[in-house]
Design a protein around this motif. Structure first.
Motif, PDB file in Angstrom:
ATOM      1  N   UNK A 246      49.027  30.298  54.074  1.00  0.00           N
ATOM      2  CA  UNK A 246      48.171  31.260  53.248  1.00  0.00           C
ATOM      3  C   UNK A 246      48.773  31.237  51.857  1.00  0.00           C
ATOM      4  N   UNK A 247      48.291  31.667  50.690  1.00  0.00           N
ATOM      5  CA  UNK A 247      48.686  31.914  49.554  1.00  0.00           C
ATOM      6  C   UNK A 247      49.390  33.347  49.499  1.00  0.00           C
ATOM      7  N   UNK A 248      50.403  33.104  48.782  1.00  0.00           N
ATOM      8  CA  UNK A 248      51.362  34.592  48.446  1.00  0.00           C
ATOM      9  C   UNK A 248      51.012  34.781  46.820  1.00  0.00           C
ATOM     10  N   UNK A 249      50.773  36.006  46.587  1.00  0.00           N
ATOM     11  CA  UNK A 249      50.629  36.423  44.801  1.00  0.00           C
ATOM     12  C   UNK A 249      51.766  37.486  44.658  1.00  0.00           C
ATOM     13  N   UNK A 250      51.819  37.541  43.276  1.00  0.00           N
ATOM     14  CA  UNK A 250      52.806  38.438  42.894  1.00  0.00           C
ATOM     15  C   UNK A 250      52.036  39.797  42.227  1.00  0.00           C
ATOM     16  N   UNK A 251      52.454  41.112  42.768  1.00  0.00           N
ATOM     17  CA  UNK A 251      51.489  42.138  42.269  1.00  0.00           C
ATOM     18  C   UNK A 251      52.420  43.158  41.906  1.00  0.00           C
ATOM     19  N   UNK A 252      51.849  44.220  41.228  1.00  0.00           N
ATOM     20  CA  UNK A 252      52.561  45.362  41.046  1.00  0.00           C
ATOM     21  C   UNK A 252      51.456  46.739  41.029  1.00  0.00           C
TER      22      UNK A 252
END
Length: 340
Positions: A246-252
């Motif tokens: 699965x894709x992993x994003x960077x969030x805040x």
């Protein structure tokens, strides 16, 4: 019994040394030489370059854990390489590697009979942690040592006759040195199946697509499937599709995306890969070390050839649950309390 085993090991190593004639020809020979010349070595894992990932032919890899420490010094590595090169009768390049530690966090819940066991909950916690510390020293902290939750359950149940039942849940974590402000590739390999949506890491700052630095960022596991793999079904001769990566994003914040597709997570193999990861700083600004935590439902964990399992005292959480039912102290009810 222990003396007999020690004597047998010494004789066996002496026999091997005779046949190797003090030359490092095979993986076993290399291991024997290391044990002979470097008494500060606690555990060794050796493999040929053809077995490495990726293969590096003409090399032999030696992963070494020293006694009482986690890592060798640079001088110790150079000294080992120099000695191995001196002993070689064929052209093989020795490479000394540091162990890769996988730390296990434990949540131990124990039910005890509070009528017959008149001690405080902190005392119960202390005795359990002490036994697990001993277990770690005797059964882990070396290469090729697996971990089983049943071992901890049995260990705790045997501490006191008034412990009525134990359950254990666990997580795993690794620590990686991150190059701040430098785009880099990182691979965090737990080598065991991990639970979805359990990834937690040290928070960090990151520059978004508009050039704005965002603080308190984190990795977010998306539902976007990158790859599916075929898995043989035990109920059917037809292979089935099982989501693997699965894709992993960077969030805040709660849901604002800083960077899409920052990494890929493989739940089946327990691998997280980060491509072009370039944080501007970590929340623990005193170090460049980043912690990666995942959950797992596996009862048995197996390490790779360069990996070592460890349990730190501070990573053991004990929940002691009093039971004041006198009848439950019977052996029958002890056995049936946690029946599954």
């Amino acid at each position: 019994m222990a003396d007999h085993k020690k004597s047998y090991d010494l004789k066996n190593n002496a026999r091997k040394m005779f046949f190797s004639q003090n030359r490092t020809v095979t993986e076993n020979d290399c291991e024997i030489q290391l044990q002979k010349y470097f008494p500060f070595i606690d555990s060794i894992s050796v493999w040929g370059g053809e077995k490495n990932t990726p293969p590096i032919y003409g090399s032999v890899f030696c992963c070494v854990k020293p006694k009482g420490r986690s890592l060798l010094t640079v001088d110790e590595k150079d000294f080992i390489i120099s000695k191995l090169e001196q002993l070689n009768i064929i052209t093989i390049t020795p490479r000394i590697l540091d162990p890769e530690y996988i730390f296990i966090t434990l949540n131990v819940s124990v039910v005890y009979n509070s009528i017959f066991l008149n001690i405080s909950q902190p005392e119960i916690s202390s005795m359990i942690k002490k036994e697990i510390d001993n277990y770690t020293k005797e059964n882990l902290l070396k290469f090729n040592r697996s971990f089983q939750t049943t071992s901890i359950q049995n260990l705790v149940n045997e501490i006191n006759p008034y412990f009525m039942g134990t359950t254990v849940s666990l997580k795993m974590y690794q620590k990686k040195d991150i190059k701040i402000g430098v785009s880099n590739y990182y691979k965090i390999d737990f080598n065991n199946e991990i639970q979805q949506k359990t990834l937690e890491t040290t928070r960090f700052s990151y520059i978004d697509q508009f050039g704005v630095e965002r603080n308190n960022c984190y990795f977010f596991e998306t539902d976007e499937i990158i790859e599916e793999e075929e898995v043989d079904s035990q109920f059917s001769a037809i292979a089935e599709k099982k989501p693997s990566k699965y894709n992993v994003d960077i969030r805040f914040g709660s849901s604002l995306t800083v960077r899409k597709g920052a990494g890929i997570i493989n739940y089946t193999n327990g691998i997280l890969e980060l491509e072009g990861f370039k944080p501007t700083k970590l929340s623990n600004s005193t170090t460049s070390e980043m912690t990666f935590v995942v959950g797992t439902e596996k009862y048995k964990l197996n390490p790779k050839k360069e990996q070592i399992f460890s349990i730190m005292t501070e990573d053991i959480e004990v929940d002691s649950i009093p039971n004041d039912d006198e009848l439950s102290a019977s052996s029958f009810e002890k056995a049936s309390l946690f029946e599954t």
